[in-house]
Motif scaffolding. Structure first.
Motif, mmCIF file in Angstrom:
data_model
loop_
_atom_site.group_PDB
_atom_site.id
_atom_site.type_symbol
_atom_site.label_atom_id
_atom_site.label_comp_id
_atom_site.label_asym_id
_atom_site.label_seq_id
_atom_site.Cartn_x
_atom_site.Cartn_y
_atom_site.Cartn_z
ATOM 1 N N PHE A 183 87.217 -39.898 -62.427
ATOM 2 C CA PHE A 183 86.854 -40.192 -61.046
ATOM 3 C C PHE A 183 86.679 -38.893 -60.257
ATOM 4 O O PHE A 183 87.102 -37.828 -60.696
ATOM 5 C CB PHE A 183 87.941 -41.032 -60.367
ATOM 6 C CG PHE A 183 88.010 -42.456 -60.840
ATOM 7 C CD1 PHE A 183 87.531 -43.490 -60.054
ATOM 8 C CD2 PHE A 183 88.568 -42.768 -62.077
ATOM 9 C CE1 PHE A 183 87.589 -44.800 -60.486
ATOM 10 C CE2 PHE A 183 88.628 -44.085 -62.524
ATOM 11 C CZ PHE A 183 88.137 -45.106 -61.720
ATOM 12 N N ARG A 184 86.083 -39.015 -59.080
ATOM 13 C CA ARG A 184 86.013 -37.910 -58.137
ATOM 14 C C ARG A 184 86.531 -38.400 -56.793
ATOM 15 O O ARG A 184 86.399 -39.579 -56.460
ATOM 16 C CB ARG A 184 84.587 -37.403 -57.969
ATOM 17 C CG ARG A 184 83.679 -38.356 -57.175
ATOM 18 C CD ARG A 184 82.311 -37.769 -56.891
ATOM 19 N NE ARG A 184 81.508 -38.687 -56.081
ATOM 20 C CZ ARG A 184 81.339 -38.562 -54.756
ATOM 21 N NH1 ARG A 184 81.919 -37.562 -54.096
ATOM 22 N NH2 ARG A 184 80.598 -39.437 -54.080
ATOM 23 N N ARG A 185 87.133 -37.485 -56.030
ATOM 24 C CA ARG A 185 87.559 -37.819 -54.670
ATOM 25 C C ARG A 185 86.317 -37.881 -53.782
ATOM 26 O O ARG A 185 85.517 -36.945 -53.754
ATOM 27 C CB ARG A 185 88.533 -36.763 -54.155
ATOM 28 C CG ARG A 185 88.936 -36.917 -52.678
ATOM 29 C CD ARG A 185 89.999 -37.963 -52.489
ATOM 30 N NE ARG A 185 90.437 -38.009 -51.092
ATOM 31 C CZ ARG A 185 91.419 -37.277 -50.580
ATOM 32 N NH1 ARG A 185 92.076 -36.405 -51.354
ATOM 33 N NH2 ARG A 185 91.778 -37.405 -49.316
ATOM 34 N N VAL A 186 86.146 -38.987 -53.069
ATOM 35 C CA VAL A 186 85.040 -39.114 -52.131
ATOM 36 C C VAL A 186 85.452 -38.427 -50.836
ATOM 37 O O VAL A 186 86.396 -38.855 -50.166
ATOM 38 C CB VAL A 186 84.687 -40.590 -51.870
ATOM 39 C CG1 VAL A 186 83.552 -40.702 -50.861
ATOM 40 C CG2 VAL A 186 84.306 -41.281 -53.182
ATOM 41 N N ALA A 187 84.772 -37.345 -50.500
ATOM 42 C CA ALA A 187 85.137 -36.563 -49.319
ATOM 43 C C ALA A 187 84.846 -37.348 -48.052
ATOM 44 O O ALA A 187 83.805 -38.006 -47.935
ATOM 45 C CB ALA A 187 84.373 -35.240 -49.311
ATOM 46 N N LEU A 188 85.775 -37.288 -47.120
ATOM 47 C CA LEU A 188 85.639 -38.034 -45.878
ATOM 48 C C LEU A 188 84.364 -37.674 -45.130
ATOM 49 O O LEU A 188 83.671 -38.535 -44.596
ATOM 50 C CB LEU A 188 86.865 -37.769 -44.984
ATOM 51 C CG LEU A 188 86.863 -38.432 -43.610
ATOM 52 C CD1 LEU A 188 86.827 -39.939 -43.751
ATOM 53 C CD2 LEU A 188 88.085 -37.994 -42.823
ATOM 54 N N ASP A 189 84.007 -36.373 -45.111
ATOM 55 C CA ASP A 189 82.834 -35.983 -44.335
ATOM 56 C C ASP A 189 81.540 -36.531 -44.939
ATOM 57 O O ASP A 189 80.545 -36.697 -44.254
ATOM 58 C CB ASP A 189 82.760 -34.469 -44.166
ATOM 59 C CG ASP A 189 82.691 -33.718 -45.481
ATOM 60 O OD1 ASP A 189 82.796 -34.363 -46.540
ATOM 61 O OD2 ASP A 189 82.538 -32.492 -45.450
#
Length: 319
Positions: free
Chosen positions: A282-288
């Motif tokens: 998985f990858r972290r979905v960046a808030l921005d």
């Protein structure tokens, strides 16, 4: 489980949603556009409404209009149902609201929790017959709640496999469940996986009772059962100490050693959880990414009012 612990040993708080209503978290998911992101990725009855690109060479078996959702540590099911209900609502795609007749989905929802009393309440309040007879929740949510010790590999895998194979009845009892164990468990039911898995304030309880290895294995299982998105709200390190303080004030026996000497992941628990999930493809979905896409504003916080960070991860490496 001892009722005198009042949920402070296993996290099975009997009145949890009276002090943390589901809307508290839903507001965060809406403000950060996490909810829209989840909505856009859902296969709709009208495939032209689906603009979120799939993974390269994605051959996932999800059927259009049907979405599998799992909430691990569901308590009485209020937040589980609130998230599931929100996923059935019209969402914004490229700045446009998709009409409900073009974005209709059916959410097949599984909630798992250790406490039989909480599961009994969830089943009584949110089973499909209850929803169809006039509940405020959307009738396109088909919910099943089941007692499950999430520290147990076999119990966790069996509960998910039974749900996917359609052998869990409305009361949460499994019959003829597929026998599963180890890493093969998630592929034992015709390849079906959950589009979304949520883990709200559950990681600490797994950690203190199963240790570092147990927490890693739990997260890895959750990832193996998840096809697209996993949403995690881990308790920060300070919560571990506070759990024993509360038990001590109640005159109850404290939890076993919760120091970072035994629980080495605790000192940087948010990053340790993230490392495990990223290691599972998985990858972290960046808030921005999410906020700028719709509003251009990157100041919206992803932290709850009680100081928990909500982290969205997207699968980038197919199983």
């Amino acid at each position: 489980m001892d009722i005198d612990d009042q949920g402070h040993r296993y996290g099975n708080f009997p009145n949890y949603y009276s002090f943390h209503p589901p809307d508290n978290r839903l507001d965060i998911l809406k403000q950060t556009n996490i909810l829209d992101c989840l909505c856009r990725g859902i296969p709709k009855n009208n495939e032209s409404a689906r603009k979120m690109p799939r993974l390269e060479d994605d051959q996932s078996p999800l059927r259009a209009g049907v979405v599998f959702y799992c909430d691990l540590g569901c308590n009485e099911g209020n937040l589980t149902m609130a998230v599931a209900n929100a996923l059935t609502q019209p969402c914004n795609i490229e700045g446009k609201s998709i009409p409900s007749d073009e974005s209709k989905v059916v959410i097949q929802c599984l909630g798992l929790d250790l406490d039989p009393m909480l599961i009994s309440r969830a089943s009584a309040n949110f089973s499909s017959p209850k929803i169809d007879s006039g509940s405020s929740f959307h009738r396109d949510v088909d919910a099943t709640f089941k007692v499950c010790n999430l520290c147990s590999e076999s119990a966790h895998n069996e509960a998910c496999a039974a749900f996917m194979s359609g052998t869990v009845n409305r009361k949460g009892d499994a019959t003829n469940a597929t026998e599963v164990s180890g890493s093969e468990g998630c592929s034992s039911v015709a390849g079906q996986l959950f589009y979304l898995t949520t883990i709200f304030s559950t990681t600490m309880w797994i950690h203190v009772h199963a240790g570092d290895d147990g927490l890693r294995e739990f997260l890895q299982r959750a990832c193996r059962w998840t096809e697209r998105y996993i949403l995690i709200e881990p308790q920060p390190s300070g919560c571990y100490r506070k759990a024993n303080i509360r038990l001590r004030k109640m005159g109850r026996p404290e939890l076993d050693d919760v120091t970072s000497t035994r629980l080495k992941m605790r000192s940087d628990i948010e990053m340790e959880v993230e490392k495990v999930v990223i290691g599972c493809g998985f990858r972290r979905v960046a808030l921005d990414e999410l906020v700028r896409e719709n509003t251009g504003d990157v100041t919206t916080p992803d932290v709850t009012s009680w100081n928990r960070t909500v982290c969205l991860y997207e699968r980038i490496i197919p199983l």
